[in-house]
Structures are given as structure tokens and as C-alpha cells.
Design a protein around this motif. Structure first.
Motif, short mmCIF file in Angstrom:
data_model
loop_
_atom_site.label_atom_id
_atom_site.label_comp_id
_atom_site.label_asym_id
_atom_site.label_seq_id
_atom_site.Cartn_x
_atom_site.Cartn_y
_atom_site.Cartn_z
N GLU A 171 0.83 -1.20 0.00
CA GLU A 171 0.00 0.00 0.00
C GLU A 171 0.87 1.25 0.00
O GLU A 171 1.92 1.29 0.65
CB GLU A 171 -0.90 0.03 1.24
CG GLU A 171 -2.04 -0.95 1.22
CD GLU A 171 -2.96 -0.76 2.41
OE1 GLU A 171 -4.06 -0.21 2.23
OE2 GLU A 171 -2.56 -1.15 3.52
N GLN A 173 0.43 4.93 1.18
CA GLN A 173 -0.46 5.71 2.03
C GLN A 173 0.03 7.16 2.13
O GLN A 173 1.23 7.43 2.06
CB GLN A 173 -0.54 5.09 3.43
CG GLN A 173 -1.08 3.67 3.45
CD GLN A 173 -1.08 3.08 4.86
OE1 GLN A 173 -0.53 3.67 5.80
NE2 GLN A 173 -1.69 1.91 5.00
N CYS A 183 -1.81 10.58 -6.77
CA CYS A 183 -0.53 9.98 -6.36
C CYS A 183 0.21 9.53 -7.61
O CYS A 183 0.08 8.37 -8.05
CB CYS A 183 -0.78 8.80 -5.42
SG CYS A 183 0.71 8.04 -4.74
N CYS A 204 -0.32 4.52 -9.80
CA CYS A 204 -1.24 5.27 -8.94
C CYS A 204 -1.40 6.68 -9.51
O CYS A 204 -0.55 7.55 -9.29
CB CYS A 204 -0.71 5.33 -7.50
SG CYS A 204 -0.42 3.70 -6.77
N THR A 208 -7.27 9.48 -5.18
CA THR A 208 -7.15 9.02 -3.80
C THR A 208 -5.70 9.04 -3.36
O THR A 208 -4.78 8.94 -4.16
CB THR A 208 -7.71 7.60 -3.66
OG1 THR A 208 -6.97 6.72 -4.51
CG2 THR A 208 -9.19 7.55 -4.08
N GLN A 209 -5.53 9.11 -2.04
CA GLN A 209 -4.19 9.14 -1.47
C GLN A 209 -3.69 7.75 -1.10
O GLN A 209 -2.58 7.62 -0.59
CB GLN A 209 -4.17 10.04 -0.23
CG GLN A 209 -4.43 11.50 -0.54
CD GLN A 209 -4.32 12.36 0.70
OE1 GLN A 209 -4.40 11.86 1.83
NE2 GLN A 209 -4.14 13.66 0.51
N THR A 210 -4.51 6.72 -1.32
CA THR A 210 -4.13 5.34 -0.99
C THR A 210 -4.20 4.49 -2.24
O THR A 210 -5.17 4.55 -2.99
CB THR A 210 -5.06 4.76 0.09
OG1 THR A 210 -5.00 5.58 1.26
CG2 THR A 210 -4.64 3.34 0.44
N CYS A 211 -3.15 3.72 -2.47
CA CYS A 211 -3.06 2.85 -3.64
C CYS A 211 -2.50 1.52 -3.18
O CYS A 211 -1.55 1.49 -2.38
CB CYS A 211 -2.16 3.50 -4.70
SG CYS A 211 -2.24 2.71 -6.30
N ARG A 212 -3.07 0.42 -3.65
CA ARG A 212 -2.65 -0.88 -3.12
C ARG A 212 -2.51 -1.91 -4.23
O ARG A 212 -3.13 -1.79 -5.29
CB ARG A 212 -3.64 -1.37 -2.07
CG ARG A 212 -5.06 -1.60 -2.58
CD ARG A 212 -5.96 -2.06 -1.45
NE ARG A 212 -5.99 -1.08 -0.36
CZ ARG A 212 -6.58 -1.31 0.81
NH1 ARG A 212 -7.16 -2.47 1.04
NH2 ARG A 212 -6.58 -0.37 1.75
#
Length: 717
Positions: A171, A173, A183, A204, A208-212
């Protein structure tokens, strides 16, 4: 320049590629790529040697990671149940220099031409490998955020994946950028030097600020490389934190010590395939009291038994059958990571009793490298994080399954089995199936069959096996009969190659008649070993070996060369002492040269040319000494020398330029007959004062055989 990177270069000696090479036109190069390599570049050079009139050809270079490439340039068929991973390849013309980026190679195809005395078209291939390694890498610890800042240079990380890891979640974050939204990070997981199917890429670019990125069954017990690059431009700062989460599963290990603790009654149940009752086994598939994590697999310990070079047997400890259930997969690990196991073929045979498989159930099997396939409940495609596995299945219709993997990658291989009910899963909850396994690594499948010979080839200490096919059979294991000879054709070829040697009876008889016993012995030796060498050299039905094949071949080649040598020396009419000294020295030179290179044409022709020079020198000396031509009789020239020279010239022409693997049986038989016939014509006549069969008559007496060795001055007719 990035101070974290260092460059290195690796090279190997150039190899000669020739269409007429005895070992074919393929050469193997084995390079070891450092594990921390972030960039790999190949420099491939091909130059043309030999005859300048040779045409330009196309060289095919194959690359494969972990094992030699499995190539098929002639389009022949593979044995049934054979599966393989495709190899990356590039084509390049001769006399060129080509940079490439990818990993281990193997040039291609083979010709039907048999090497002769004429110059051959050769091409020199030189590979060089240039790598860029990273010496400063950040360690990514599980469940611990690692802050990263990207500007113009990438960030290099690595994480260790322990054994029995079920999933790896990566992830990004808190990703922020000072000039762009979202991102803008490009994440590559896996070695950057391997093909794309060995890598996972995460881009990414969303708001969004989260990528997984989720990786099922990542490679076990090794470091996994992670590279992060900015997509926001050279002067844009990107900050984020990388978090790695590992999902571990608890194996239920079926080991030898556990089996020894069973009572005799339990051991009997174990031999029938029933696991002994134990508190831990009752919890299989449910949460355990220790840690609350479920058992995710049944792990069967496998014993590796090394039989020979590239020959290994695998079997579960103290049992033949493996119990397969529906709730968790049964896993067997095969250790093929010694570095010398990738040169053979991995064979897997599975068998299930028909009575224990219901109509609606299947036993699904996956064969994977690096990590096992564990997700039978969600998918049946046998795909792990970086490897597309080989699927198999057992059912009431097909109770047997076989798989052949030529040149398996150097790694730990896993065999995963699980019971699957496609229509009603509840039927499988309490079901189990016994599956018998036969697992082995062999140099050649079925030892290349009756029409092939298994060869172990070596390149800088690396061993790999291959089949040399005969009688028109082709393919990886000599199973392609599209151009195969019939049994009648094989027998006819054997008769031609063996019976054609009976022509040597003519020079043997003439030699004894003219009291040339040494020459007669050499011709008899040649006839005997040539006959039985060709009887042993035949494939399939028509084959007879009285000695080791290599011994017969050596004796045949030695006899052929020495026969030519003694014939030319006999024609020179030297004094006895000098003649036998040269005969012995020539035989020793032939023995040495054949040991150095049995197929080198000039190793045989060199001594023969020397003998020819000696003969011509003696004839010229006699011509000058007698003031007329030698031999003096025109009948000798017309009826003996000219026919003999003509037959020898035709024989050499056939051997040098006309003989191929397709017409070998006919042209080589003609070579036998022409060689023996020319020898009979070229043998000098008996001495004028020697009676016919004189040597054979005097050998039965008790008187000493005497002869005047003074140089003859009489006319030879």
C-alpha cells in the motif's frame, strides 16, 4: 549520476556456429544475473568466418530465466503431455552488432550436412552482459510504514517474503504531490531484469491518497524487489509511505516423526490413506487455539533421492499416496534448486482409484515454481503472483494425469492438490481421495526411446541433456515420426553399411597372395570393426553391439586412417626397416589425433598427405635413377593405377561433399566399396622373385624366412 548504482560487465568466450558442425548449430551460454540488478543490457555480436563466399544468414537468439531455453526451430512435435514456458527471442543477421535488454540464450537451427574436408561456413557469436546494480536499498519491514520521497530519481526497496506466506499486500499511504493531484507513482514489484510476466506493475494516478497491490502466493523464502518512480515530472516532489502486509498461513505438516508415533492400527490406517486422529487435525480448516490463524495447507514432506547426473526421484516419506481433501490443498515441495537440475525434464504422474472419486468431484492439481497455488476455492487457473502454473485434473473419466516439463527453472517446485465439487460443494466437505504420485527428474524422457541416444552436454561446468535422433525420427524425445524410416528401410540400411565392408576381402586376399601380411592384417582389422561399428550404430530394430559404442567407433576410425596410410607406404616401395618405422609412427599419430578430435577431417588427411609426399618422392627418385618413368609398365598405369586413383578420388568427393544424414546409408556404403576397391587396385605387385602365397607356405615350415632387402633394380610389371 546516481551514486547508489554501480555497473559491471560479464563476458564469455565466443562460440563457433556452423551448419556443418557435428554437435549442430546451437550453442548455450549461461550467465548469472546478480539479484540486486536494476538494469540489464545485452551486447550481441556476430561475425562471419571461414569462406568469404558464404551467404548471410539469420541468427536466432533465445533467452530464458532460470533454465536453458526450450527451442523448436524445425517445428517438430513434442511428446504427449509436455508443457513449457515460451522463451523470449530475437533474430539478428550475421556480421552485425545488436544491443538487447532481457536474460540466458541459445542460437538455432541445425543442418543435415555431415562435416567433410571442404571449408565450411562458420559464424562467430560473442555475447556480453552489462548490468547496473543498486548498492543502497531500503528494507521494507512488514506492517511498518516506510516514508519515501521521490524527486528525479527512483526509490529502491526490498522486502523478505518468508515461507508459508499466503498473500502480500503493498500500500502507498498518505501520498501527496506539490504540483499535481492524486498519487503520481509508478510501482514495479519483482526483478526489473526479467520478462514482464515476472513483474507486477501498479500505477497510482487516481485522486485518492491510498493505492494498493495484492499479490497472491508470492515467491517464498526470498527477497522481493520493489522500485518506485515518480510520474509527476523531474522537479515535482512526491511523498508517500509504503506499507507491506503479509498474510501467513499455518501448515499441517505430515512428517516422518508423526507417522512413527502412530499405533500399529493407526499405521495400517495411514497406509490406507487415512490420517491418524489427533486434536490438531480435527481443527484443520478452522481457527486453531494458537494465534487464531487457520491451517491453509497439508504439507507432505518429500525425500529427494539423487540417482545420477540430472536424475532424481522424489517420494513422500514412508508413503506412496497423498490424501487430498476439499477444505485445504495438499502440497508437496520438490527441491530443484541445486543449480544442476534445470538441464533435465521434470516428469509428474498422478493416479487415483476410480472407486474413491464420485461423479461430481474433481481432483484439481497445480504445478508451480517458487510458491504453491493455494486459492482453489476462488479460482482454478493455477496462477500465483509471478508464475503461471501447469494445471492437471483427475476424475472418474480420467483417473490418470501426466505432465512433462523440459528444462524446469532452478527453484523449489510445488505440487498442490485439492478436491473440488463443481455442482454441490457440500458433498465434498467430508470427502477425501487418495492420489498416488510418481515424481522424478530425468535427463531424457524414456531415454530418447529406441530411435535416439541421450547425450549429456557441458558448458563451463553446466550440464544439460538432449536427444540425438536416428532413422529419420525427430523431436525433443525422438517421438516425431513424420520423416521416420520404416523397419524394412532400417534393415536395408544396416545390411548396406555392414555387408559393403566385405569388399575388403579383395585387398586382404591380394595382400596375402603378394606376401604383404602387415597390410592384410590392417585391412582385416578395418573390415571387422567397420562392420560391427555400423551394426551398433543403427537405431531401432536393426542393432548389434559386441563392444561399447565409443570403442567400436574409435577402432573404425583408426582402422580407416591406418588402411590409407599403409597402402600409400606400400606403394612407395620403401626399404623394410624404414617402412615399418613409418607404419608404426603413423599409427601412433592417428591414435593421438583421433583422441583429440575424432571428427576432424584434417587429423586424418594430414598423415595421409605426408605418406603421399613420401611416395611421390620415392617415385621421382626412381625415375631419375633409372632414366625413365616409374612404374615403367603402361599396363600398370592403365589397368591398375588409373582405376585405383579414380575410385579413390570419387570416394573422397562423396565423403567430402555429397554425404548427408538423409543419404548416409547409401553414400557411406559406396564409400566403403570404393575405398576397398581402390586399395585392391593400388596395391603394388609382388616381388619378381617371390612366389605367390609364399608367406603362407613358409609360415608352416621350420626354416627362417629370408629376403634380400637391397633396393630392387628390376622392372616392375
Amino acid at each position: 549520476a546516481d551514486i547508489r548504482l554501480v555497473s559491471e560487465q560479464f563476458s564469455q568466450s565466443p562460440q563457433r556456429l556452423s551448419f556443418y558442425s557435428w554437435y549442430g548449430s546451437a550453442r548455450l551460454f549461461h550467465f548469472r544475473v546478480p539479484p540486486d540488478t536494476v538494469l540489464l543490457r545485452w551486447l550481441l555480436q556476430v561475425s562471419q568466418g571461414g569462406d568469404p563466399t558464404c551467404a548471410k544468414v539469420e541468427i536466432t537468439v533465445y533467452f530464458r530465466y532460470g533454465a536453458p531455453p526450450v527451442i523448436n526451430p524445425l517445428g517438430t512435435s513434442f511428446p504427449a503431455n509436455t508443457s513449457m514456458q515460451p522463451s523470449f527471442l530475437i533474430k539478428m543477421p550475421s556480421q552485425s552488432m545488436l544491443p538487447s535488454t532481457s536474460p540466458t540464450q541459445h542460437p538455432a537451427p541445425s543442418s543435415q550436412k555431415i562435416e567433410g574436408f571442404i571449408p565450411t561456413c562458420a559464424y562467430i557469436f560473442q555475447p556480453d552482459m552489462l548490468v547496473v546494480r543498486v548498492v543502497e536499498v531500503s528494507i521494507l519491514e512488514p506492517n511498518t510504514p516506510l516514508p519515501q520521497t521521490l524527486l528525479s530519481q527512483p526509490s529502491y526497496l526490498k522486502i523478505f517474503v518468508p515461507e508459508y506466506t499466503q498473500e502480500l499486500l503493498l500500500e502507498l499511504q498518505g501520498c501527496v504531490s506539490n504540483r499535481s493531484l492524486g498519487c503520481p507513482v509508478h510501482l514495479t514489484v519483482g526483478s526489473a531484469t526479467l520478462p514482464s510476466n515476472f513483474q507486477k506493475v501498479l500505477t497510482c494516478t487516481g485522486p485518492t491518497q491510498t493505492c494498493r497491490l495484492l499479490l497472491p502466493s508470492p515467491p517464498w523464502d526470498r527477497w522481493l524487489q520493489v522500485t518506485a518512480k515518480s510520474l509527476a515530472g523531474p522537479h515535482v516532489l512526491v511523498a508517500f509511505s509504503t506499507v507491506a502486509s503479509l498474510t501467513a498461513c499455518r501448515p499441517w505438516t505430515i512428517n516422518f516423526q508423526h507417522l512413527l508415533q502412530n499405533s500399529p492400527n493407526q499405521s495400517r490406517n495411514t497406509s490406507n490413506g487415512l490420517l491418524p486422529p489427533s486434536p490438531g487435525y480435527q481443527d484443520l480448516g478452522r481457527s486453531s487455539a494458537v494465534g487464531g490463524s487457520p491451517f491453509c495447507l497439508l504439507s507432505y514432506q518429500v525425500m529427494r533421492e539423487d540417482m545420477d547426473v540430472v536424475s532424481v526421484h522424489f517420494r513422500p516419506l514412508d508413503r506412496v499416496s497423498v490424501l487430498v481433501r476439499s477444505d485445504v490443498p495438499s502440497v508437496m515441495r520438490l527441491h530443484l534448486n541445486t543449480g544442476m537440475d534445470s538441464g533435465g525434464s521434470l516428469t509428474i504422474s498422478l493416479w487415483a482409484n476410480k472407486s474413491v472419486i464420485s461423479n461430481n468431484t474433481l481432483v484439481k492439481v497445480c504445478v508451480n515454481a517458487a510458491s504453491p497455488f493455494l486459492s482453489f476455492n476462488t479460482s482454478l487457473n493455477c496462477t500465483t503472483a509471478f508464475f503461471q502454473g501447469y494445471p492437471l485434473s483427475l476424475s472418474t473419466v480420467s483417473r490418470k494425469a501426466n505432465l512433462i516439463i523440459p528444462y524446469p527453472e532452478t527453484d523449489s517446485w510445488y505440487l498442490s492438490l485439492q478436491l473440488v465439487c463443481l455442482q454441490s460443494p457440500e458433498e465434498c466437505e467430508k470427502s477425501s481421495v487418495l492420489v498416488e504420485t510418481t515424481l522424478s527428474l530425468v535427463p531424457c524422457l524414456n531415454d530418447c526411446g529406441p530411435y535416439g541416444q541421450c547425450l549429456l552436454l557441458r558448458r563451463h561446468g553446466y550440464l544439460y541433456a538432449g536427444c540425438s535422433c536416428k532413422a529419420g525420427w525427430r523431436g525433443w524425445s525422438c517421438t516425431d515420426n513424420s520423416t521416420a524410416q520404416t523397419v524394412a528401410q532400417q534393415r536395408m540400411a544396416a545390411l548396406l553399411l555392414t555387408l559393403s565392408n566385405l569388399m575388403f576381402l579383395a585387398p586382404i586376399t591380394l595382400s596375402v597372395y603378394r606376401c604383404l601380411l602387415v597390410e592384410a592384417s590392417v585391412y582385416a582389422y578395418t573390415m571387422f570393426f567397420s562392420t560391427f561399428y555400423h551394426a551398433c550404430d543403427q537405431p531401432g530394430e536393426a542393432v548389434l553391439c559386441i563392444l561399447n559404442y565409443d570403442t567400436l567407433q574409435y577402432c573404425d576410425f583408426l582402422g580407416s586412417g591406418v588402411s590409407i596410410w599403409v597402402t600409400i607406404l606400400c606403394m612407395a616401395r620403401l626399404k623394410a626397416a624404414l617402412k615399418y618405422v613409418l607404419l608404426l609412427l603413423g599409427t601412433l599419430v592417428f591414435a593421438m589425433s583421433l583422441q583429440l578430435d575424432r571428427r576432424g577431417a584434417w587429423n586424418m588427411m594430414g598423415p595421409c598427405l605426408f605418406a603421399f609426399v613420401v611416395m611421390v618422392t620415392m617415385w621421382v627418385y626412381r625415375c631419375g635413377h633409372r632414366r625413365h618413368c616409374y612404374p615403367t609398365s603402361w599396363q600398370r598405369w592403365v589397368f591398375f593405377l588409373l582405376p585405383g586413383i579414380s575410385m579413390a578420388t570419387v570416394a573422397i568427393s562423396i565423403y567430402a561433399s555429397m554425404m548427408t544424414s538423409g543419404n548416409y546409408y547409401y553414400t557411406h556404403s559406396i564409400w566403403h566399396m570404393l575405398l576397398a576397391g581402390s586399395t585392391a587396385f593400388l596395391l603394388p605387385p609382388r616381388d619378381k622373385h617371390t612366389e605367390p602365397w609364399a608367406c603362407s607356405q613358409k609360415l608352416t615350415c621350420h626354416y627362417q624366412i629370408c629376403k634380400n632387402h637391397q633396393e630392387e633394380l628390376y622392372t616392375v610389371t
